[in-house]
Design a protein around this motif. Structure first.
Motif, PDB file in Angstrom:
ATOM      1  N   ASP A 119       0.778  -1.052   0.015  1.00  0.00           N
ATOM      2  CA  ASP A 119      -0.063   0.026  -0.041  1.00  0.00           C
ATOM      3  C   ASP A 119       0.985   1.369  -0.004  1.00  0.00           C
ATOM      4  O   ASP A 119       0.528   2.278   0.759  1.00  0.00           O
ATOM      5  CB  ASP A 119      -0.838   0.061   1.204  1.00  0.00           C
ATOM      6  N   LEU A 120       1.941   1.088  -0.766  1.00  0.00           N
ATOM      7  CA  LEU A 120       2.938   2.412  -1.093  1.00  0.00           C
ATOM      8  C   LEU A 120       2.587   3.010  -2.323  1.00  0.00           C
ATOM      9  O   LEU A 120       2.532   2.282  -3.216  1.00  0.00           O
ATOM     10  CB  LEU A 120       4.185   1.836  -0.589  1.00  0.00           C
ATOM     11  N   PRO A 121       3.051   4.155  -2.241  1.00  0.00           N
ATOM     12  CA  PRO A 121       3.157   4.985  -3.654  1.00  0.00           C
ATOM     13  C   PRO A 121       4.321   4.572  -4.466  1.00  0.00           C
ATOM     14  O   PRO A 121       5.322   4.061  -3.930  1.00  0.00           O
ATOM     15  CB  PRO A 121       3.239   6.539  -3.342  1.00  0.00           C
ATOM     16  N   PRO A 122       4.305   4.624  -5.767  1.00  0.00           N
ATOM     17  CA  PRO A 122       5.393   4.196  -6.442  1.00  0.00           C
ATOM     18  C   PRO A 122       6.661   5.092  -6.024  1.00  0.00           C
ATOM     19  O   PRO A 122       6.470   6.358  -5.314  1.00  0.00           O
ATOM     20  CB  PRO A 122       5.376   4.692  -7.944  1.00  0.00           C
ATOM     21  N   PRO A 123       7.984   4.504  -6.311  1.00  0.00           N
ATOM     22  CA  PRO A 123       9.059   5.497  -5.649  1.00  0.00           C
ATOM     23  C   PRO A 123       8.938   6.953  -6.423  1.00  0.00           C
ATOM     24  O   PRO A 123       8.760   7.090  -7.466  1.00  0.00           O
ATOM     25  CB  PRO A 123      10.210   4.645  -6.197  1.00  0.00           C
ATOM     26  N   GLU A 124       9.601   7.631  -5.826  1.00  0.00           N
ATOM     27  CA  GLU A 124       9.780   8.939  -6.329  1.00  0.00           C
ATOM     28  C   GLU A 124      10.674   8.931  -7.754  1.00  0.00           C
ATOM     29  O   GLU A 124      11.728   7.993  -7.494  1.00  0.00           O
ATOM     30  CB  GLU A 124      10.586  10.022  -5.330  1.00  0.00           C
ATOM     31  N   VAL A 125      10.351  10.083  -8.518  1.00  0.00           N
ATOM     32  CA  VAL A 125      11.216   9.974  -9.587  1.00  0.00           C
ATOM     33  C   VAL A 125      12.826  10.593  -9.276  1.00  0.00           C
ATOM     34  O   VAL A 125      12.961  11.390  -8.509  1.00  0.00           O
ATOM     35  CB  VAL A 125      10.697  10.952 -10.737  1.00  0.00           C
ATOM     36  N   ILE A 126      13.565   9.593  -9.986  1.00  0.00           N
ATOM     37  CA  ILE A 126      15.073   9.991 -10.002  1.00  0.00           C
ATOM     38  C   ILE A 126      15.115  11.000 -10.962  1.00  0.00           C
ATOM     39  O   ILE A 126      15.163  10.724 -12.080  1.00  0.00           O
ATOM     40  CB  ILE A 126      15.984   8.654 -10.018  1.00  0.00           C
ATOM     41  N   TYR A 127      15.686  12.172 -10.717  1.00  0.00           N
ATOM     42  CA  TYR A 127      15.931  13.232 -11.938  1.00  0.00           C
ATOM     43  C   TYR A 127      17.036  12.625 -12.849  1.00  0.00           C
ATOM     44  O   TYR A 127      17.219  13.176 -13.980  1.00  0.00           O
ATOM     45  CB  TYR A 127      15.991  14.369 -11.461  1.00  0.00           C
ATOM     46  N   LEU A 128      18.052  11.832 -12.483  1.00  0.00           N
ATOM     47  CA  LEU A 128      19.081  11.337 -13.301  1.00  0.00           C
ATOM     48  C   LEU A 128      18.393  10.607 -14.363  1.00  0.00           C
ATOM     49  O   LEU A 128      18.714  10.500 -15.605  1.00  0.00           O
ATOM     50  CB  LEU A 128      19.969  10.558 -12.692  1.00  0.00           C
ATOM     51  N   LYS A 130      15.177  11.204 -15.396  1.00  0.00           N
ATOM     52  CA  LYS A 130      14.603  12.158 -16.375  1.00  0.00           C
ATOM     53  C   LYS A 130      15.834  12.614 -17.471  1.00  0.00           C
ATOM     54  O   LYS A 130      15.383  12.785 -18.710  1.00  0.00           O
ATOM     55  CB  LYS A 130      13.862  13.067 -15.729  1.00  0.00           C
ATOM     56  N   ALA A 131      16.916  12.617 -17.036  1.00  0.00           N
ATOM     57  CA  ALA A 131      17.958  13.321 -17.881  1.00  0.00           C
ATOM     58  C   ALA A 131      18.238  12.217 -18.760  1.00  0.00           C
ATOM     59  O   ALA A 131      18.249  12.543 -20.067  1.00  0.00           O
ATOM     60  CB  ALA A 131      19.182  13.688 -17.019  1.00  0.00           C
ATOM     61  N   ALA A 132      18.391  10.966 -18.385  1.00  0.00           N
ATOM     62  CA  ALA A 132      18.611   9.889 -19.477  1.00  0.00           C
ATOM     63  C   ALA A 132      17.616   9.484 -20.303  1.00  0.00           C
ATOM     64  O   ALA A 132      17.814   9.295 -21.350  1.00  0.00           O
ATOM     65  CB  ALA A 132      18.813   8.616 -18.452  1.00  0.00           C
ATOM     66  N   THR A 133      16.285   9.635 -20.125  1.00  0.00           N
ATOM     67  CA  THR A 133      15.164   9.700 -20.965  1.00  0.00           C
ATOM     68  C   THR A 133      15.104  10.905 -22.123  1.00  0.00           C
ATOM     69  O   THR A 133      15.220  10.613 -23.189  1.00  0.00           O
ATOM     70  CB  THR A 133      13.850   9.746 -20.153  1.00  0.00           C
ATOM     71  N   PHE A 134      15.599  12.132 -21.469  1.00  0.00           N
ATOM     72  CA  PHE A 134      15.756  13.315 -22.354  1.00  0.00           C
ATOM     73  C   PHE A 134      16.827  12.959 -23.330  1.00  0.00           C
ATOM     74  O   PHE A 134      16.481  13.425 -24.439  1.00  0.00           O
ATOM     75  CB  PHE A 134      16.063  14.385 -21.548  1.00  0.00           C
ATOM     76  N   ALA A 135      18.023  12.371 -22.735  1.00  0.00           N
ATOM     77  CA  ALA A 135      19.054  12.176 -23.865  1.00  0.00           C
ATOM     78  C   ALA A 135      18.685  11.061 -24.849  1.00  0.00           C
ATOM     79  O   ALA A 135      19.084  11.122 -26.194  1.00  0.00           O
ATOM     80  CB  ALA A 135      20.311  11.662 -22.807  1.00  0.00           C
ATOM     81  N   LEU A 136      17.947  10.023 -24.416  1.00  0.00           N
ATOM     82  CA  LEU A 136      17.370   9.069 -25.319  1.00  0.00           C
ATOM     83  C   LEU A 136      16.466   9.740 -26.479  1.00  0.00           C
ATOM     84  O   LEU A 136      16.500   9.379 -27.603  1.00  0.00           O
ATOM     85  CB  LEU A 136      16.715   7.935 -24.722  1.00  0.00           C
ATOM     86  N   MET A 137      15.528  10.491 -26.048  1.00  0.00           N
ATOM     87  CA  MET A 137      14.603  11.038 -26.844  1.00  0.00           C
ATOM     88  C   MET A 137      15.142  12.331 -27.711  1.00  0.00           C
ATOM     89  O   MET A 137      14.633  12.495 -28.758  1.00  0.00           O
ATOM     90  CB  MET A 137      13.305  11.759 -26.016  1.00  0.00           C
ATOM     91  N   ALA A 169      23.378   4.232 -21.010  1.00  0.00           N
ATOM     92  CA  ALA A 169      23.997   3.752 -19.830  1.00  0.00           C
ATOM     93  C   ALA A 169      23.516   4.574 -18.636  1.00  0.00           C
ATOM     94  O   ALA A 169      23.273   3.706 -17.723  1.00  0.00           O
ATOM     95  CB  ALA A 169      25.609   4.357 -19.933  1.00  0.00           C
ATOM     96  N   VAL A 170      23.064   5.533 -18.568  1.00  0.00           N
ATOM     97  CA  VAL A 170      22.515   6.282 -17.488  1.00  0.00           C
ATOM     98  C   VAL A 170      21.000   5.655 -16.995  1.00  0.00           C
ATOM     99  O   VAL A 170      20.701   5.196 -16.223  1.00  0.00           O
ATOM    100  CB  VAL A 170      22.508   7.814 -17.558  1.00  0.00           C
ATOM    101  N   TYR A 171      20.232   5.400 -18.392  1.00  0.00           N
ATOM    102  CA  TYR A 171      19.117   4.809 -18.235  1.00  0.00           C
ATOM    103  C   TYR A 171      19.176   3.529 -17.349  1.00  0.00           C
ATOM    104  O   TYR A 171      18.344   3.079 -16.482  1.00  0.00           O
ATOM    105  CB  TYR A 171      18.451   4.484 -19.758  1.00  0.00           C
ATOM    106  N   LEU A 172      20.244   2.602 -17.827  1.00  0.00           N
ATOM    107  CA  LEU A 172      20.386   1.192 -17.211  1.00  0.00           C
ATOM    108  C   LEU A 172      20.743   1.368 -15.799  1.00  0.00           C
ATOM    109  O   LEU A 172      20.141   0.724 -14.720  1.00  0.00           O
ATOM    110  CB  LEU A 172      21.363   0.360 -18.050  1.00  0.00           C
ATOM    111  N   TRP A 173      21.588   2.472 -15.440  1.00  0.00           N
ATOM    112  CA  TRP A 173      21.968   2.690 -14.150  1.00  0.00           C
ATOM    113  C   TRP A 173      20.784   3.131 -13.400  1.00  0.00           C
ATOM    114  O   TRP A 173      20.664   2.630 -12.247  1.00  0.00           O
ATOM    115  CB  TRP A 173      23.201   3.783 -14.017  1.00  0.00           C
ATOM    116  N   THR A 174      20.176   3.813 -13.589  1.00  0.00           N
ATOM    117  CA  THR A 174      18.916   4.340 -12.776  1.00  0.00           C
ATOM    118  C   THR A 174      17.835   3.175 -12.832  1.00  0.00           C
ATOM    119  O   THR A 174      17.376   3.159 -11.559  1.00  0.00           O
ATOM    120  CB  THR A 174      18.191   5.603 -13.415  1.00  0.00           C
TER     121      THR A 174
END
Length: 197
Positions: A119-128, A130-137, A169-174
């Motif tokens: 009964d917990l919310p999903p984990p908070e977003v790791i901003y790293l 978000k940076a990885a997603t931005f790099a990929l996109m 690399a960063v996407y996999l690390w996060t």
């Protein structure tokens, strides 16, 4: 007042997300059927801009909503996965890169059950992340630009390739970090037993 639009469906950010969703089949048609790389490139850029705008507008116009909280990340993931698959079909990226990126998301989807069972919310977003997603996109349009016949095609391939490597690399690390958080939660807290009615 914050939250006044929480249950609304027809908001500016949601309309942008829906337009991006409708753009997915159009992008696939342009890239795989028509091979209209220039138009596919434009659509990827427009999708990236609207993705940036919907979050900003949700806060600026106080139009955050439950639908938007689900729809925006869903469309992001759908765009990323379909673009990766299309790029593999076209031979623009190696299949194993797409497999690693999609596999990471599948693993993280499975870890969400750890939070749900407690009964917990999903984990908070790791901003790293978000940076990885931005790099990929950002990498994908550049890689596509590298296929077009224009003066900067070589730069597009090189720059897009560099962003793809860094972003992957960063996407996999996060992904490892998120999985580690789920393991810690699973070990520290017992699952909640719900009584049947």
């Amino acid at each position: 007042m914050p939250g006044v639009f929480a249950d609304r469906i027809l908001t500016v950010p949601n309309v942008l997300s829906i337009l991006r969703l409708l753009g997915v089949p159009l992008f696939l048609w342009l890239l795989l059927v028509e091979r209209a790389d220039g138009w596919a490139f434009v659509l990827l850029i427009v999708s990236g801009i609207t993705d940036f705008l919907d979050g900003k507008l949700a806060r600026l116009l106080d139009q955050s909503s439950r639908l938007g909280a689900l729809l925006d990340p869903f469309v992001d993931r759908l765009y990323l996965v379909t673009t990766l698959v299309a790029f593999v079909i076209r031979g623009l990226i190696p299949w194993w890169v797409a497999a690693l990126l999609v596999g990471r998301d599948l693993v993280l989807t499975l870890t969400l059950s750890v939070y749900k069972r407690r009964d917990l919310p999903p984990p908070e977003v790791i901003y790293l992340g978000k940076a990885a997603t931005f790099a990929l996109m950002s990498a994908l349009p550049w890689l596509l630009a590298g296929q077009m016949d224009w003066a900067a095609d070589g730069f597009g391939r090189a720059f897009g390739g560099a962003l793809l490597v860094w972003g992957t690399a960063v996407y996999l690390w996060t992904g490892v970090l998120y999985t580690g958080k789920a393991v810690v939660v699973a070990r520290a807290l017992p699952a909640v037993r719900h009584r049947s009615a």
